[in-house]
Motif scaffolding. Structure first.
Motif, PDB file in Angstrom:
ATOM      1  N   ILE A 261      52.583   4.487  27.947  1.00  0.00           N
ATOM      2  CA  ILE A 261      52.808   4.602  28.802  1.00  0.00           C
ATOM      3  C   ILE A 261      53.914   5.630  28.287  1.00  0.00           C
ATOM      4  CG2 ILE A 261      55.984   3.611  29.165  1.00  0.00           C
ATOM      5  CD1 ILE A 261      53.888   2.978  30.233  1.00  0.00           C
ATOM      6  N   LEU A 262      54.992   6.904  28.593  1.00  0.00           N
ATOM      7  CA  LEU A 262      55.095   8.164  28.077  1.00  0.00           C
ATOM      8  C   LEU A 262      56.634   7.065  26.816  1.00  0.00           C
ATOM      9  CD1 LEU A 262      55.216  10.744  31.193  1.00  0.00           C
ATOM     10  CD2 LEU A 262      53.634  10.069  28.897  1.00  0.00           C
ATOM     11  N   ASP A 263      56.528   8.060  26.117  1.00  0.00           N
ATOM     12  CA  ASP A 263      58.042   7.986  25.470  1.00  0.00           C
ATOM     13  C   ASP A 263      58.903   8.455  25.398  1.00  0.00           C
ATOM     14  OD1 ASP A 263      57.231   9.631  23.872  1.00  0.00           O
ATOM     15  OD2 ASP A 263      56.551   8.884  22.605  1.00  0.00           O
ATOM     16  N   GLN A 264      60.664   8.749  24.772  1.00  0.00           N
ATOM     17  CA  GLN A 264      61.080   9.179  25.637  1.00  0.00           C
ATOM     18  C   GLN A 264      60.853  11.543  25.072  1.00  0.00           C
ATOM     19  OE1 GLN A 264      64.919   8.095  23.410  1.00  0.00           O
ATOM     20  NE2 GLN A 264      66.227   9.858  24.311  1.00  0.00           N
ATOM     21  N   LYS A 265      60.850  10.919  24.362  1.00  0.00           N
ATOM     22  CA  LYS A 265      60.250  12.201  23.588  1.00  0.00           C
ATOM     23  C   LYS A 265      58.435  12.862  24.680  1.00  0.00           C
ATOM     24  CE  LYS A 265      57.199  12.012  19.903  1.00  0.00           C
ATOM     25  NZ  LYS A 265      55.638  12.186  19.589  1.00  0.00           N
TER      26      LYS A 265
ATOM     27  N   ARG B   1      67.749  13.442  32.257  1.00  0.00           N
ATOM     28  CA  ARG B   1      69.755  12.686  32.117  1.00  0.00           C
ATOM     29  C   ARG B   1      69.660  10.920  33.052  1.00  0.00           C
ATOM     30  NH1 ARG B   1      72.226  17.327  32.619  1.00  0.00           N
ATOM     31  NH2 ARG B   1      72.848  17.386  35.273  1.00  0.00           N
ATOM     32  N   ARG B   2      69.033  11.047  34.027  1.00  0.00           N
ATOM     33  CA  ARG B   2      68.755  10.267  34.973  1.00  0.00           C
ATOM     34  C   ARG B   2      67.785   8.762  34.365  1.00  0.00           C
ATOM     35  NH1 ARG B   2      66.451   9.944  41.061  1.00  0.00           N
ATOM     36  NH2 ARG B   2      66.885   7.807  41.341  1.00  0.00           N
ATOM     37  N   TYR B   3      65.708   9.658  33.490  1.00  0.00           N
ATOM     38  CA  TYR B   3      65.981   8.494  32.687  1.00  0.00           C
ATOM     39  C   TYR B   3      66.454   8.027  32.439  1.00  0.00           C
ATOM     40  CZ  TYR B   3      62.516   7.985  29.355  1.00  0.00           C
ATOM     41  OH  TYR B   3      60.877   6.785  28.232  1.00  0.00           O
ATOM     42  N   GLU B   4      67.447   8.763  31.043  1.00  0.00           N
ATOM     43  CA  GLU B   4      68.401   7.823  30.143  1.00  0.00           C
ATOM     44  C   GLU B   4      69.002   6.710  30.303  1.00  0.00           C
ATOM     45  OE1 GLU B   4      70.097  11.696  28.350  1.00  0.00           O
ATOM     46  OE2 GLU B   4      68.397  11.319  26.331  1.00  0.00           O
ATOM     47  N   ARG B   5      69.855   7.185  31.606  1.00  0.00           N
ATOM     48  CA  ARG B   5      70.305   6.143  32.104  1.00  0.00           C
ATOM     49  C   ARG B   5      69.985   5.482  32.563  1.00  0.00           C
ATOM     50  NH1 ARG B   5      72.992   9.403  35.942  1.00  0.00           N
ATOM     51  NH2 ARG B   5      71.333   7.988  37.968  1.00  0.00           N
ATOM     52  N   PHE B   6      68.756   5.048  33.167  1.00  0.00           N
ATOM     53  CA  PHE B   6      68.265   4.300  33.838  1.00  0.00           C
ATOM     54  C   PHE B   6      67.181   3.438  32.909  1.00  0.00           C
ATOM     55  CE2 PHE B   6      66.569   6.147  37.802  1.00  0.00           C
ATOM     56  CZ  PHE B   6      67.882   5.594  38.059  1.00  0.00           C
ATOM     57  N   THR B   7      67.056   3.786  31.492  1.00  0.00           N
ATOM     58  CA  THR B   7      67.374   3.264  30.449  1.00  0.00           C
ATOM     59  C   THR B   7      67.897   2.387  29.923  1.00  0.00           C
ATOM     60  OG1 THR B   7      65.495   5.129  30.055  1.00  0.00           O
ATOM     61  CG2 THR B   7      65.516   3.661  28.126  1.00  0.00           C
TER      62      THR B   7
ATOM     63  N   ASN C  11      61.958   4.061  38.323  1.00  0.00           N
ATOM     64  CA  ASN C  11      60.552   3.434  36.576  1.00  0.00           C
ATOM     65  C   ASN C  11      60.531   4.356  35.776  1.00  0.00           C
ATOM     66  OD1 ASN C  11      58.869   2.236  36.004  1.00  0.00           O
ATOM     67  ND2 ASN C  11      57.158   2.952  36.425  1.00  0.00           N
ATOM     68  N   VAL C  12      61.603   3.734  34.817  1.00  0.00           N
ATOM     69  CA  VAL C  12      61.189   4.390  33.559  1.00  0.00           C
ATOM     70  C   VAL C  12      60.320   3.913  32.631  1.00  0.00           C
ATOM     71  CG1 VAL C  12      63.982   4.551  33.896  1.00  0.00           C
ATOM     72  CG2 VAL C  12      62.491   2.101  32.460  1.00  0.00           C
ATOM     73  N   ARG C  13      59.481   2.482  32.784  1.00  0.00           N
ATOM     74  CA  ARG C  13      58.212   3.180  32.318  1.00  0.00           C
ATOM     75  C   ARG C  13      56.835   3.829  32.799  1.00  0.00           C
ATOM     76  NH1 ARG C  13      56.780  -1.083  29.424  1.00  0.00           N
ATOM     77  NH2 ARG C  13      54.686  -1.492  29.838  1.00  0.00           N
ATOM     78  N   ILE C  14      56.661   5.100  33.124  1.00  0.00           N
ATOM     79  CA  ILE C  14      56.222   5.494  32.962  1.00  0.00           C
ATOM     80  C   ILE C  14      54.988   5.580  32.909  1.00  0.00           C
ATOM     81  CG2 ILE C  14      55.799   8.228  34.036  1.00  0.00           C
ATOM     82  CD1 ILE C  14      58.803   8.441  34.286  1.00  0.00           C
TER      83      ILE C  14
END
Length: 165
Positions: free
Chosen positions: A21-25, A37-43, A8-11
């Protein structure tokens, strides 16, 4: 946990009662390097999947994808990375099934070949018309005569003489 176990990337914020929802930073701040890196790939995959013309390659060893703008008119997509042909309408490789889509591809190739053939014929016809427009008829016997060099004084094969001009 949301990323590693559920993909899940919507954490959501881990604080009790917070639904932000947490943003990328924020994710980068809390995740280790590999998880981020996995989060960025999933996003990225999530964003690409929302593009209506984007399709993933169906080759299990590829993992690439690309835009395919032809839609149902020409549903066969050839992967730019591995060359696998896939049907974007029915969701399977062309090698396995999809006779009707293969026929659409063949029809499109035939249509393009016919267009090229007609264009070649039109070009040849134009060249012929241009050549014929340079010919004149002999005033005596009506034979076609071509002036390819020299002065305007012409002598036909019937021996009639006339001025080209």
């Amino acid at each position: 946990h949301e990323l590693e176990d559920n993909g899940n990337v919507r954490i959501s914020c881990p604080v009790d009662g917070c639904t932000e929802i947490l943003d990328q930073k924020d994710v980068k701040k809390f995740a280790n390097e590999e998880s981020f890196r996995r989060y960025e790939r999933f996003t990225l995959n999530l964003v690409l999947s929302k593009i209506s013309t984007f399709h993933w390659c169906l080759n299990p060893n590829c993992g690439s994808g690309q835009d395919h703008y032809h839609g149902d008119n020409l549903p066969i997509m050839t992967c730019n990375s591995c060359g696998q042909k896939s049907c974007v309408v029915h969701g399977h490789t062309v090698d396995n099934v999809c006779k009707e889509c293969t026929q659409l591809l063949e029809d499109e190739v035939n249509r393009q070949e016919e267009e090229n053939r007609l264009a070649t014929l039109r070009n040849a016809e134009s060249a012929s018309e241009a050549y014929v427009s340079q010919l004149k008829q002999c005033p005596s016997c009506a034979s076609r005569i071509e002036k390819n060099e020299g002065c305007d004084h012409m002598t036909c094969r019937c021996r009639y003489q006339f001025c080209w001009a």
